[in-house]
Scaffold this motif. Structure first.
Motif, short mmCIF file in Angstrom:
data_model
loop_
_atom_site.label_atom_id
_atom_site.label_comp_id
_atom_site.label_asym_id
_atom_site.label_seq_id
_atom_site.Cartn_x
_atom_site.Cartn_y
_atom_site.Cartn_z
N ASN A 83 -13.11 7.76 0.92
CA ASN A 83 -12.24 6.86 0.51
C ASN A 83 -12.25 5.73 1.16
O ASN A 83 -12.23 4.50 0.61
CB ASN A 83 -10.70 7.63 0.74
N LEU B 64 0.79 -1.23 -0.03
CA LEU B 64 0.00 -0.05 0.10
C LEU B 64 0.92 1.23 -0.07
O LEU B 64 0.67 2.33 -0.57
CB LEU B 64 -0.97 -0.18 1.10
N TYR C 62 1.87 7.43 -7.05
CA TYR C 62 0.98 8.12 -7.81
C TYR C 62 1.49 9.75 -7.79
O TYR C 62 1.19 10.44 -8.51
CB TYR C 62 -0.28 8.04 -7.07
N ASN D 170 0.76 3.67 -3.00
CA ASN D 170 0.19 5.01 -3.30
C ASN D 170 1.24 6.17 -3.46
O ASN D 170 1.01 7.18 -4.14
CB ASN D 170 -0.48 5.30 -1.76
#
Length: 269
Positions: free
Chosen positions: A162, A21, A28, A25
């Motif tokens: 989210n 994760l 990006y 992330n």
């Protein structure tokens, strides 16, 4: 689940999930959404390679050629990427490696012990452990930046929606696998990647070059063939299981008939 089993099985899986994760992330920040989806096509390659390394997959030359074709397609897509960034690519490839290792460890640590976790129970066991591991990089990387800003106010609407979407995704995966199969989920994931690429190009205005699409098309064909082979293997395994059940039922019927014949002979005697 006993504390010993949780320590030996769930904690390593939670640590790998946290790393996956964190790195995915972070990617990006440097790469476009479309290019990240193209890099994620390497997931079957990573899972197969790590499975062979841990002796959970059988090495086959045909499978390796398929993996090479997927890698070749992703390499072409990377060559045609307009916003290529080495840091972002390294982060995403590391995330793919951690996620693939996590999937293989689930098979080794849990499935081999007869423990089957669906997406909901997986969250129940893994999410708290994953949170503990994610607190460490947050404390050293994110927290100093938040303190430097001073006036940072978290947007609870963004965080809340989210989180809701993430939970809804896991619930949808659970329902999909329950109604169909895990292979259907993989095929749907390939369609989702194409939709994300189209969305990032049309809405977010990410730059998608023809070389990008050509390379990802080659990788897509390789992933589609990989799913097809998995489907055929699954069908063969189910057919073999049904044949074994039919043989077992036929054997029990023969035993019952022989038993009735023996009792009849004894009565006649």
């Amino acid at each position: 689940m006993t504390p010993q089993l949780y320590t030996s099985s769930v904690i390593p899986i939670g640590a790998l999930y946290a790393m996956s994760l964190w790195f995915s992330n972070s990617a990006y920040i440097y790469l476009s959404v479309s290019f990240i989806q193209m890099l994620k096509a390497l997931m079957p390659v990573a899972v197969y390679s790590i499975g062979v390394l841990f002796k959970k997959e059988t090495f086959r030359s045909s499978s390796m050629l398929n993996m090479l074709s997927i890698s070749f397609g992703v390499a072409i897509a990377a060559y045609g990427e307009a916003r290529f960034d080495v840091r972002g690519v390294a982060l995403q490839l590391a995330a793919v490696a951690f996620e693939a290792t996590r999937l293989v460890l689930i098979q080794i640590l849990l499935t081999s012990k007869g423990i089957s976790l669906n997406p909901i129970t997986s969250l129940y066991y893994v999410a708290p452990c994953c949170l503990c591991f994610l607190v460490v990089p947050w404390a050293f990387v994110e927290l100093p930046r938040l303190r430097a800003v001073g006036t940072f106010q978290p947007d609870f609407f963004v965080f809340g929606t989210n989180s809701l979407c993430a939970f809804a995704l896991n619930l949808a995966v659970f329902l999909l696998v329950g109604k169909t199969s895990a292979l259907t989920m993989n095929v749907a994931g390939v369609v989702k990647d194409w939709l994300l690429i189209a969305f990032s190009w049309s809405v977010i205005r990410d730059t998608v070059t023809p070389v990008n699409l050509f390379g990802y098309g080659i990788a897509f064909l390789g992933v589609a063939y990989y799913n097809h082979v998995k489907l055929q293997a699954l069908k063969a395994k189910e057919a073999q299981k049904k044949a074994a059940q039919a043989d077992e039922e036929a054997g029990s019927l023969l035993q019952e008939r022989d038993g009735h014949g023996d009792r009849k002979s004894d009565n006649q005697a």
